[in-house]
Each structure stands twice: as structure tokens, then as C-alpha cells.
Design a protein around this motif. Structure first.
Motif, short mmCIF file in Angstrom:
data_model
loop_
_atom_site.label_atom_id
_atom_site.label_comp_id
_atom_site.label_asym_id
_atom_site.label_seq_id
_atom_site.Cartn_x
_atom_site.Cartn_y
_atom_site.Cartn_z
N MET A 141 0.85 -1.16 0.00
CA MET A 141 0.00 0.00 0.00
C MET A 141 0.90 1.22 0.00
N THR A 142 0.91 1.94 -1.09
CA THR A 142 1.69 3.16 -1.15
C THR A 142 0.75 4.33 -1.33
N SER A 143 0.97 5.35 -0.54
CA SER A 143 0.15 6.55 -0.63
C SER A 143 0.96 7.63 -1.32
N PRO A 144 0.29 8.43 -2.13
CA PRO A 144 1.02 9.54 -2.74
C PRO A 144 1.45 10.52 -1.65
N THR A 145 2.57 11.15 -1.86
CA THR A 145 3.01 12.14 -0.89
C THR A 145 2.59 13.53 -1.35
N ILE A 146 2.43 14.39 -0.40
CA ILE A 146 2.03 15.76 -0.67
C ILE A 146 3.14 16.66 -0.13
N ASP A 147 3.56 17.62 -0.94
CA ASP A 147 4.55 18.57 -0.46
C ASP A 147 3.82 19.79 0.07
N SER A 148 3.82 19.93 1.39
CA SER A 148 3.08 21.01 2.04
C SER A 148 3.94 22.22 2.30
N GLY A 149 5.10 22.28 1.70
CA GLY A 149 6.00 23.39 1.94
C GLY A 149 7.03 23.11 3.00
N VAL A 150 6.81 22.06 3.79
CA VAL A 150 7.77 21.65 4.82
C VAL A 150 8.38 20.30 4.47
N GLY A 151 8.19 19.87 3.25
CA GLY A 151 8.67 18.57 2.82
C GLY A 151 7.51 17.65 2.56
N PRO A 152 7.77 16.55 1.87
CA PRO A 152 6.68 15.63 1.54
C PRO A 152 6.12 14.91 2.78
N ILE A 153 4.82 14.78 2.82
CA ILE A 153 4.15 14.03 3.89
C ILE A 153 3.15 13.07 3.27
N GLU A 154 2.90 11.97 3.97
CA GLU A 154 1.90 11.01 3.51
C GLU A 154 0.52 11.43 4.02
N PRO A 155 -0.51 11.25 3.23
CA PRO A 155 -1.86 11.50 3.73
C PRO A 155 -2.18 10.55 4.88
N LEU A 156 -3.06 10.98 5.76
CA LEU A 156 -3.49 10.12 6.87
C LEU A 156 -4.28 8.94 6.33
N TRP A 157 -4.18 7.81 7.06
CA TRP A 157 -4.92 6.61 6.69
C TRP A 157 -6.25 6.58 7.41
N CYS A 158 -7.26 6.05 6.74
CA CYS A 158 -8.55 5.78 7.37
C CYS A 158 -8.49 4.40 8.04
N THR A 159 -9.53 4.08 8.76
CA THR A 159 -9.58 2.80 9.47
C THR A 159 -9.45 1.62 8.51
N ARG A 160 -10.08 1.71 7.35
CA ARG A 160 -10.02 0.62 6.38
C ARG A 160 -8.58 0.38 5.92
N GLU A 161 -7.84 1.45 5.66
CA GLU A 161 -6.45 1.30 5.22
C GLU A 161 -5.57 0.70 6.30
N VAL A 162 -5.79 1.10 7.55
CA VAL A 162 -5.00 0.54 8.65
C VAL A 162 -5.37 -0.92 8.87
N SER A 163 -6.64 -1.25 8.79
CA SER A 163 -7.04 -2.64 8.99
C SER A 163 -6.44 -3.53 7.91
N THR A 164 -6.38 -3.03 6.68
CA THR A 164 -5.74 -3.77 5.60
C THR A 164 -4.25 -3.94 5.86
N PHE A 165 -3.58 -2.85 6.24
CA PHE A 165 -2.14 -2.89 6.51
C PHE A 165 -1.81 -3.88 7.63
N LEU A 166 -2.62 -3.88 8.71
CA LEU A 166 -2.36 -4.74 9.86
C LEU A 166 -3.00 -6.12 9.73
N ASN A 167 -3.84 -6.29 8.71
CA ASN A 167 -4.55 -7.55 8.50
C ASN A 167 -5.43 -7.90 9.71
#
Length: 71
Positions: free
Chosen positions: A1-27
Motif C-alpha cells: 500500500m503506497t500513498s502519494p506524498t504531498i509537499d506542504s511546503g515543509v517537505g513531503p508528507i503522507e496522507p493520513l490513513w482511514c480505518t479501512r487502510e489501517v485494517s488492511t495494513f495490519l490484517n
């Protein structure tokens, strides 16, 4: 699972994950994550507009801590 990064002016950051994404990541189920939040035993989360969100870096760090604790 790769999330696009966003450059907010302070460097690239990953978007926050929702519960579904975390449940998938942790199985684990979304219900398990809900229980962990209630019992305060799962990965750290924050509320955004009343919705649980997770920092991908924090979730990965929590997994690493769990691995070391079982070590």
C-alpha cells in the motif's frame, strides 16, 4: 500500500490513513481497530472531524514496537 506524498511546503508528507487502510495494513478487522481504540491498546490515532485517522509513519512505528516487545 503506497500513498502519494504531498509537499506542504515543509517537505513531503503522507496522507493520513482511514480505518479501512489501517485494517488492511495490519490484517485485522475494522471492528478490532475500534475495540483497540476503546481499550487504548492499538496504534495511536487522532480524530479529524470526529473520524479516526492514522499517521502511516506512526502505525509503522507502533508495529516495530510490537515486534521489539515480543523480541
Amino acid at each position: 500500500m503506497t500513498s502519494p506524498t504531498i509537499d506542504s511546503g515543509v517537505g513531503p508528507i503522507e496522507p493520513l490513513w482511514c480505518t479501512r487502510e489501517v485494517s488492511t495494513f495490519l490484517n485485522v478487522s475494522e471492528a478490532t481497530l475500534s475495540r483497540w481504540r476503546r481499550e487504548r491498546i492499538g496504534p495511536p490515532f487522532l480524530r479529524v472531524g470526529g473520524i479516526s485517522r492514522y499517521s502511516p509513519a506512526t502505525v509503522r512505528a507502533w508495529v516495530a514496537e510490537q515486534e521489539q516487545a515480543r523480541g
